[in-house]
Motif scaffolding. Structure first.
Motif, PDB file in Angstrom:
ATOM      1  N   ARG A 182    -136.233 -26.266 -52.848  1.00  0.00           N
ATOM      2  CA  ARG A 182    -135.915 -27.564 -52.242  1.00  0.00           C
ATOM      3  C   ARG A 182    -136.204 -28.740 -53.161  1.00  0.00           C
ATOM      4  O   ARG A 182    -135.814 -29.860 -52.880  1.00  0.00           O
ATOM      5  CB  ARG A 182    -136.720 -27.729 -50.951  1.00  0.00           C
TER       6      ARG A 182
ATOM      7  N   GLY B  37    -147.839 -21.757 -43.775  1.00  0.00           N
ATOM      8  CA  GLY B  37    -146.991 -22.941 -43.656  1.00  0.00           C
ATOM      9  C   GLY B  37    -145.665 -22.826 -44.384  1.00  0.00           C
ATOM     10  O   GLY B  37    -145.282 -21.759 -44.879  1.00  0.00           O
ATOM     11  N   GLU B  38    -144.952 -23.926 -44.441  1.00  0.00           N
ATOM     12  CA  GLU B  38    -143.635 -24.003 -45.079  1.00  0.00           C
ATOM     13  C   GLU B  38    -143.772 -23.831 -46.594  1.00  0.00           C
ATOM     14  O   GLU B  38    -144.830 -24.107 -47.168  1.00  0.00           O
ATOM     15  CB  GLU B  38    -143.027 -25.396 -44.829  1.00  0.00           C
ATOM     16  N   GLU B  39    -142.678 -23.422 -47.240  1.00  0.00           N
ATOM     17  CA  GLU B  39    -142.698 -23.252 -48.695  1.00  0.00           C
ATOM     18  C   GLU B  39    -142.951 -24.592 -49.393  1.00  0.00           C
ATOM     19  O   GLU B  39    -142.280 -25.584 -49.101  1.00  0.00           O
ATOM     20  CB  GLU B  39    -141.340 -22.723 -49.170  1.00  0.00           C
ATOM     21  N   ARG B  40    -143.927 -24.582 -50.289  1.00  0.00           N
ATOM     22  CA  ARG B  40    -144.225 -25.758 -51.107  1.00  0.00           C
ATOM     23  C   ARG B  40    -144.482 -25.285 -52.531  1.00  0.00           C
ATOM     24  O   ARG B  40    -145.293 -24.394 -52.748  1.00  0.00           O
ATOM     25  CB  ARG B  40    -145.485 -26.487 -50.600  1.00  0.00           C
TER      26      ARG B  40
ATOM     27  N   PRO C 251    -145.701 -17.156 -42.262  1.00  0.00           N
ATOM     28  CA  PRO C 251    -145.181 -18.526 -42.152  1.00  0.00           C
ATOM     29  C   PRO C 251    -146.034 -19.400 -41.224  1.00  0.00           C
ATOM     30  O   PRO C 251    -146.046 -20.623 -41.353  1.00  0.00           O
ATOM     31  CB  PRO C 251    -143.773 -18.331 -41.567  1.00  0.00           C
ATOM     32  N   TYR C 252    -146.762 -18.753 -40.304  1.00  0.00           N
ATOM     33  CA  TYR C 252    -147.608 -19.524 -39.381  1.00  0.00           C
ATOM     34  C   TYR C 252    -148.986 -19.796 -39.978  1.00  0.00           C
ATOM     35  O   TYR C 252    -149.648 -20.755 -39.589  1.00  0.00           O
ATOM     36  CB  TYR C 252    -147.760 -18.766 -38.051  1.00  0.00           C
TER      37      TYR C 252
ATOM     38  N   TYR D 253    -139.534 -16.259 -42.174  1.00  0.00           N
ATOM     39  CA  TYR D 253    -139.796 -15.882 -40.773  1.00  0.00           C
ATOM     40  C   TYR D 253    -139.319 -14.471 -40.435  1.00  0.00           C
ATOM     41  O   TYR D 253    -138.556 -14.281 -39.487  1.00  0.00           O
ATOM     42  CB  TYR D 253    -139.188 -16.906 -39.800  1.00  0.00           C
TER      43      TYR D 253
ATOM     44  N   GLY E 115    -146.759 -20.733 -48.984  1.00  0.00           N
ATOM     45  CA  GLY E 115    -145.951 -20.718 -47.766  1.00  0.00           C
ATOM     46  C   GLY E 115    -144.687 -19.893 -47.859  1.00  0.00           C
ATOM     47  O   GLY E 115    -144.348 -19.329 -48.901  1.00  0.00           O
ATOM     48  N   CYS E 116    -143.987 -19.782 -46.720  1.00  0.00           N
ATOM     49  CA  CYS E 116    -142.770 -18.986 -46.648  1.00  0.00           C
ATOM     50  C   CYS E 116    -141.891 -19.497 -45.508  1.00  0.00           C
ATOM     51  O   CYS E 116    -142.397 -19.813 -44.436  1.00  0.00           O
ATOM     52  CB  CYS E 116    -143.148 -17.527 -46.407  1.00  0.00           C
ATOM     53  N   ASN E 117    -140.592 -19.587 -45.760  1.00  0.00           N
ATOM     54  CA  ASN E 117    -139.644 -20.043 -44.729  1.00  0.00           C
ATOM     55  C   ASN E 117    -138.786 -18.904 -44.189  1.00  0.00           C
ATOM     56  O   ASN E 117    -137.801 -19.156 -43.515  1.00  0.00           O
ATOM     57  CB  ASN E 117    -138.671 -21.088 -45.308  1.00  0.00           C
TER      58      ASN E 117
END
Ligand code: SF4
Length: 449
Positions: free
Chosen positions: A213, A175-178, A171-172, A164, A160-162
């Motif tokens: 995070r 998904g979000e970074e994990r 990012p779509y 954008y 994922g990537c935040n």
């Protein structure tokens, strides 16, 4: 047990995901089919980064469906990856011969779902939901799928990537970074090294955001640098690479890691995308040209031999002739060893697709051609400076173009072709560079030990 054929479109992340799915299916008893023409299960692992890649996969599936439904109606057809994620059920509505649509957080479900379809328990399956922990499920490798020793391997460290960026669909679709945990990644690397792997590439959409995070900074070191430190400690591992980083993530701790960690090779792929601050802002890249150039200067100070490659988009909406000239001047200023140039491709649901000033296709093509000429001229000049030098390569295997010759890679990521043999595979060796082609070096076999 059935046989499976997986065709992969797009980036190294997709290659890695396909490898993991293939390994998971083999662990369940599947065999790998040599071609789609004889496979019981055909999966297309798709890419959405450019429209062309989506159209290619769709057309491919139309052809596969026509052939299999005529001759082998029981064959199972599926889409996986980014286009599967972004289009979901729409793919089955459009192509009713498709049996399975598997999103980017569901690769590890492939074996179960295929089992259900093959057993006739379920007809069609679409699963594109988010799944907690899925970032840690891409871990199986195909090292034993070939009789030859595998020397290099990719290890997925995050998904994922935040960021954008306004042109990007990732990012779509991802998904979000994990991020996975450090011990989990190190265990996978150790396992690979115990099987003969000498070089590991840490892989993710935006690796420099690894663990942001979930893992706190320690002694001024980001989570990513802590991971590099941990991988450096693995005995038997010779080289560490990573891709793709984001220029924003090149803090002083990472520059310092280049100077400090001997296994971290002198190579950096730093996607710049444009040389114009105005366009960088429209792209939402989060850095300026000056900041980017400053990072390159620091990297070159830390490792004078470092090879720098990049990605550049031409014809981004609103890019004027002057903006493009600034990209050309950046190419001259930085002198990239290699650059991957992309003509802007409008992706639905991304902000850039709706921006004013869409650049006509003809102009995108002209800019692409002009930039390519500059990049090739600079790279050609740089590659020629290697002639006569002795360089260390890690021998990876036979050359794709001429299997009678072997290829290796320098620490600064240049491919070297030489007259070697299978016994050299996996060796770190010095060769003398005798000739430079376009993005390939040729080594002298006379000085092989
Ligand atoms: S950093 Fe930007 S270009 Fe890279 S994956 Fe994330 S959104 Fe896409």
């Amino acid at each position: 047990m059935p046989s499976v054929y997986i065709k992969t479109y797009g980036c190294q992340m997709n290659e890695r995901d396909s490898e993991a799915v293939a390994a998971q299916l083999m662990a369940k008893g599947y065999t790998l089919a040599p071609s789609e023409a004889v496979a019981d299960v055909i999966l297309l692992n798709t890419c959405s980064v450019r429209d062309f890649a989506e159209q290619k996969a769709l057309n491919k599936m139309v052809n596969i469906a026509a052939e299999t439904r005529r001759n082998r109606p029981e064959a199972v057809l599926g889409f996986m990856g980014c286009m599967a994620q972004s289009r979901g059920q729409e793919l089955i509505d459009r192509l009713p011969d498709v049996d399975l649509v598997l999103g980017t957080q569901k690769f590890h479900r492939a074996a179960d779902y295929l089992g259900e379809i093959l057993a006739g328990r379920r007809d069609k399956i679409v699963d594109v939901a988010a799944e907690q922990g899925s970032e840690a499920t891409i871990r199986e490798h195909l090292l034993n799928g070939s009789a030859k020793k595998t020397v290099t391997a990719f290890v997925s460290i995050m998904q994922g990537c935040n960021q954008y960026c306004t042109f990007c669909i990732v990012p779509y679709t991802r998904g979000e970074e994990r991020s996975r945990g450090i011990p989990d990644i190190v265990a996978e690397c150790r396992q690979l090294v115990s099987q003969g792997v000498k070089e590991i590439t840490l892989l993710g959409q935006i690796v420099t955001s690894y663990g942001k995070r979930t893992i706190s900074e320690k002694d001024g070191k980001s989570a990513f640098v802590q991971l590099l430190d941990a991988v450096q400690e693995i005995k038997g591992l010779e080289r560490i690479r990573f891709t793709s980083p984001h220029p924003k993530g090149y803090g002083d701790d990472l520059i310092e890691a280049y100077a400090r960690l001997p296994k971290l090779v002198e190579s950096a792929h730093l996607p710049v995308q444009s040389g114009s601050d105005r366009v960088l802002k429209l792209m939402h890249r989060g850095y300026t040209r000056a900041r980017y150039v400053g990072i390159i200067e620091k990297l070159r100070r830390a490792r004078p031999e470092i090879g720098i490659s990049t990605d550049i988009i031409v014809g981004f909406p609103g890019e004027t002739g002057d903006d493009f000239e600034q990209t050309l001047s950046l190419a001259h200023e930085v002198e990239f060893d290699q650059a991957y140039i992309f003509k802007y491709s409008q992706r639905r649901d991304t902000p850039a697709a709706e921006m004013p000033g869409q650049v006509p296709q003809k102009v995108r093509e002209e800019r692409n051609k002009r930039l390519l000429e500059v990049i090739n001229e600079i790279a050609g000049r740089k590659f020629n400076t290697f002639i006569g030098r002795q360089m260390q390569i890690l021998v990876e295997g036979p050359s794709k173009k001429n299997p009678a010759r072997m290829t290796g890679r320098t620490r600064c990521n240049k491919i070297v072709v030489f007259d070697g043999s299978e016994r050299h595979r996996g060796q770190l060796m010095d060769v003398k560079i005798t000739r430079a082609g376009s993005f390939t070096l040729y080594g002298d076999p006379a000085i092989l030990d």
